[in-house]
Motif scaffolding. Structure first.
Motif, PDB file in Angstrom:
ATOM      1  N   ARG A 193       0.844  -1.187   0.000  1.00  0.00           N
ATOM      2  CA  ARG A 193       0.000   0.000   0.000  1.00  0.00           C
ATOM      3  C   ARG A 193       0.886   1.246   0.000  1.00  0.00           C
ATOM      4  O   ARG A 193       1.672   1.444   0.920  1.00  0.00           O
ATOM      5  CB  ARG A 193      -0.913  -0.008   1.222  1.00  0.00           C
ATOM      6  CG  ARG A 193      -1.817   1.193   1.266  1.00  0.00           C
ATOM      7  CD  ARG A 193      -2.994   0.951   2.153  1.00  0.00           C
ATOM      8  NE  ARG A 193      -3.931   0.002   1.545  1.00  0.00           N
ATOM      9  CZ  ARG A 193      -5.249   0.054   1.741  1.00  0.00           C
ATOM     10  NH1 ARG A 193      -5.759   0.989   2.514  1.00  0.00           N
ATOM     11  NH2 ARG A 193      -6.037  -0.827   1.179  1.00  0.00           N
ATOM     12  N   PRO A 222       0.620   5.630  -1.190  1.00  0.00           N
ATOM     13  CA  PRO A 222      -0.348   6.648  -1.615  1.00  0.00           C
ATOM     14  C   PRO A 222      -0.377   6.729  -3.138  1.00  0.00           C
ATOM     15  O   PRO A 222       0.620   6.440  -3.803  1.00  0.00           O
ATOM     16  CB  PRO A 222       0.222   7.949  -1.027  1.00  0.00           C
ATOM     17  CG  PRO A 222       1.220   7.535  -0.020  1.00  0.00           C
ATOM     18  CD  PRO A 222       1.708   6.189  -0.399  1.00  0.00           C
ATOM     19  N   ARG A 223      -1.532   7.108  -3.693  1.00  0.00           N
ATOM     20  CA  ARG A 223      -1.664   7.169  -5.149  1.00  0.00           C
ATOM     21  C   ARG A 223      -0.880   8.363  -5.700  1.00  0.00           C
ATOM     22  O   ARG A 223      -0.304   8.295  -6.766  1.00  0.00           O
ATOM     23  CB  ARG A 223      -3.146   7.277  -5.526  1.00  0.00           C
ATOM     24  CG  ARG A 223      -3.490   6.385  -6.716  1.00  0.00           C
ATOM     25  CD  ARG A 223      -4.993   6.323  -6.942  1.00  0.00           C
ATOM     26  NE  ARG A 223      -5.611   5.201  -6.272  1.00  0.00           N
ATOM     27  CZ  ARG A 223      -6.643   5.299  -5.424  1.00  0.00           C
ATOM     28  NH1 ARG A 223      -7.165   6.479  -5.140  1.00  0.00           N
ATOM     29  NH2 ARG A 223      -7.143   4.234  -4.874  1.00  0.00           N
ATOM     30  N   ALA A 276       1.560  12.103  -4.605  1.00  0.00           N
ATOM     31  CA  ALA A 276       2.319  12.824  -3.592  1.00  0.00           C
ATOM     32  C   ALA A 276       2.914  14.057  -4.243  1.00  0.00           C
ATOM     33  O   ALA A 276       2.898  14.192  -5.462  1.00  0.00           O
ATOM     34  CB  ALA A 276       3.434  11.936  -3.041  1.00  0.00           C
ATOM     35  N   VAL A 298       6.690   9.580   1.854  1.00  0.00           N
ATOM     36  CA  VAL A 298       5.425   8.842   1.924  1.00  0.00           C
ATOM     37  C   VAL A 298       5.606   7.561   2.722  1.00  0.00           C
ATOM     38  O   VAL A 298       6.682   6.983   2.766  1.00  0.00           O
ATOM     39  CB  VAL A 298       4.873   8.502   0.522  1.00  0.00           C
ATOM     40  CG1 VAL A 298       4.566   9.756  -0.252  1.00  0.00           C
ATOM     41  CG2 VAL A 298       5.839   7.623  -0.243  1.00  0.00           C
ATOM     42  N   ILE A 324       3.268   5.501  -8.283  1.00  0.00           N
ATOM     43  CA  ILE A 324       2.882   6.714  -7.568  1.00  0.00           C
ATOM     44  C   ILE A 324       3.065   7.894  -8.532  1.00  0.00           C
ATOM     45  O   ILE A 324       3.998   7.917  -9.323  1.00  0.00           O
ATOM     46  CB  ILE A 324       3.717   6.881  -6.265  1.00  0.00           C
ATOM     47  CG1 ILE A 324       3.197   8.073  -5.454  1.00  0.00           C
ATOM     48  CG2 ILE A 324       5.203   7.010  -6.548  1.00  0.00           C
ATOM     49  CD1 ILE A 324       3.716   8.074  -4.032  1.00  0.00           C
TER      50      ILE A 324
END
Lengths: 109, 140
Positions: A10, A12-13, A15, A21, A106
């Motif tokens: 997992r 973050p999609r 940034a 992150v 990402i």
């Protein structure tokens, strides 16, 4: 290869550039420690994931050496700096020579 | 020969200590070996590293821990009371956001968890925390 080994990651999609992150990874694996005995009193041979690495766009984030004292379904959480849009490459190395891989993308706005 | 109650109790305690104590002694040597292998015998400071572990862990099969040592190159985690004291070594690369990581470990019983960080300048720092375990890990 151990059965039902499923890596899950997992990130973050998106940034912002230079942001740190949080990355979370989990892989389902029995991590047989080599200390347990079966019903006949014989030691069950050790079979663990002995190394885990994470790279971002070819640059190393973390390289972990695992010992039998890591719990079943090894879980790691750590931080990575992202300065451009790219891909995280996750690799797990099993005692039996299997290599499990996973990627995550990402987007840096 | 008549055995007094005190003698019987004392013998029993000694036997119990020998039975339960031996793995601990074996482990202490392994622990020193593991530490020396990582530090090369260098002395360790004690500031600048954080080890977060629960004081009481209900289940020794999965104990959440977190290590954080800003500026570290690598952090080694050890469990002083396990049959094999090695737990994990985290090596941080150039893309690491913080020199910190969390994971879940196995503990065989009440013991100290130790984290030693190798800093970029070659020095070592160490943190240690006692964890009490209600149900042992490692097949116990």
């Amino acid at each position: 290869m151990a059965d039902n080994v499923t890596p899950r990651v997992r990130v973050p999609r998106e940034a912002s550039a230079g942001e740190s992150v949080s990355v979370r990874t989990l892989i389902s694996h029995p991590m047989e420690s080599g200390q347990r005995r079966n019903g006949d009193g014989n030691l069950i041979p050790r079979q663990i994931i002995n190394r885990f690495t994470c790279d971002f766009n070819g640059e190393n984030v973390i390289d972990v050496t695992l010992e039998p004292a890591i719990a079943t379904n090894p879980y790691f959480q750590f931080d990575a700096v992202v300065d451009a849009t790219g891909t995280f490459q996750f690799t797990w190395y099993d005692d039996d020579g299997s290599v499990y891989e996973e990627t995550a993308d990402i987007t840096v706005a | 020969m008549e055995l007094s109650r005190r003698q019987v109790v004392g013998t029993g305690l000694a036997a119990a200590a020998a039975f339960f104590g031996l793995p601990q002694i074996a482990s202490a040597e392994l622990l020193d070996e593991a530490i020396n292998e990582f530090t090369g015998g260098a002395s360790t400071g004690d500031s600048g590293i954080t080890l977060i572990a629960p004081e009481i862990a209900e289940n020794g099969n999965t104990v959440p821990i977190e290590v954080d040592a800003p500026g570290a190159e690598a952090i080694m985690v050890l469990a002083a009371g396990n049959p094999n004291p090695d737990v994990a070594t985290f090596n941080f690369g150039p893309a690491a956001g913080r020199q910190a990581a969390s994971t879940r470990i196995r503990l065989a019983g009440e013991q100290d968890v130790i984290a030693i960080a190798r800093m970029a300048d070659g020095s070592f720092i160490q943190a240690r925390q006692n964890v009490r375990v209600t149900i042992g890990g490692c097949g116990g």
